[in-house]
Enzyme design. Sequence first.
Site, PDB file in Angstrom:
ATOM      1  N   PRO A 111       0.802  -1.217   0.000  1.00 39.92           N
ATOM      2  CG  PRO A 111      -0.687  -1.518   1.744  1.00 39.92           C
ATOM      3  CD  PRO A 111       0.628  -1.984   1.228  1.00 39.92           C
ATOM      4  CD  GLU A 136       4.306  24.745   9.024  1.00 41.17           C
ATOM      5  OE1 GLU A 136       4.975  24.428   8.031  1.00 41.17           O
ATOM      6  OE2 GLU A 136       3.977  25.920   9.261  1.00 41.17           O
ATOM      7  N   GLY A 137       5.083  20.837  12.255  1.00 39.09           N
ATOM      8  CA  GLY A 137       5.478  21.069  13.629  1.00 39.09           C
ATOM      9  C   GLY A 137       5.929  19.832  14.404  1.00 39.09           C
ATOM     10  NE  ARG A 138       1.805  16.427  14.944  1.00 34.17           N
ATOM     11  CZ  ARG A 138       0.648  16.832  14.473  1.00 34.17           C
ATOM     12  NH1 ARG A 138       0.583  17.570  13.380  1.00 34.17           N
ATOM     13  NH2 ARG A 138      -0.463  16.539  15.124  1.00 34.17           N
TER      14      ARG A 138
END
Lengths: 61, 61, 61, 61, 61, 61
Positions: free
Chosen positions: C2, C10-12
């Site tokens: 798969p 955004e931001g991790r």
Amino acid sequence: MPIVQIDMIEGRTTEQKREMVKKVTEAIMQTANCPADAITIVIREAAKQHIAKAGILMSDK
Amino acid sequence: MPIVQIDMIEGRTTEQKREMVKKVTEAIMQTANCPADAITIVIREAAKQHIAKAGILMSDK
Amino acid sequence: MPIVQIDMIEGRTTEQKREMVKKVTEAIMQTANCPADAITIVIREAAKQHIAKAGILMSDK
Amino acid sequence: MPIVQIDMIEGRTTEQKREMVKKVTEAIMQTANCPADAITIVIREAAKQHIAKAGILMSDK
Amino acid sequence: MPIVQIDMIEGRTTEQKREMVKKVTEAIMQTANCPADAITIVIREAAKQHIAKAGILMSDK
Amino acid sequence: MPIVQIDMIEGRTTEQKREMVKKVTEAIMQTANCPADAITIVIREAAKQHIAKAGILMSDK
């Protein structure tokens, strides 16, 4: 461009889709300031067992 | 958000999809630190003649 | 296959993404019954002014 | 990677799709300088009432 | 239509992308039997920490 | 659901995007008959060298 992809649950009529693409195209023309014929829309319908929210299939709700 | 789109070959059972969306949702909750009901998953199934790897349709392998 | 596409704000941190792809891959392997190296994940980050819920940009909430 | 998604109107034969994925894969190999088996293609077919250009469904043209 | 979306790792030159869209368009024209100006391509580049294979970020390989 | 993905050339202002998501959401609510908070929109901006029409990059036109 713009290219608009709409994934939604199956079941709307062709008349609803006809109105949807007309109004979505107008909304983008007016706000993104681009000609109508630059806008392509693809609708993809999904069965309820192919969509999940909060980890649960729509068909199980 | 997050929105998760999974394209895969057709043929899994509803029970497999039920488990898949449950576990994928948990995996994202735990790592992206977001609530379960912020996570939407769309599964799109493809026939083997609609997927290719290395230029060869899956239906030809 | 798969193929998994994840659109999120955004931001991790890279560490969070590392854990996310590991756990999402495990979740799909176990439930879709496919080998790990068949699973590709693409993460796409979006700014808050590029995501809307209920017609309102996330950056306006 | 690369992952190639092709949305198009339904109706092509399997032979056309077989040639398409072969040639698209070659085009990307040659220009992006990557091995064939890194390239995955997904074809998604859409009915004419699921595609719109300039706000009009293809099925209405 | 067709709409082609290509997600790939960042780093190709504009010249490579120029050749890629030219050759991919030719490949689709010839095999799907449609005019060149019906074909739209979107390239989306991803950083190596945004793509994973087998549960491992490309930036960790 | 529905999930709306809009790929377009970069350069619109936040005010344009604010209006766009408001109007697109209204268009879908009215025609698909679903509540506003079921509708998620993701905008993805592309540089002109990442979009092609008829095999030619927008940045070359």
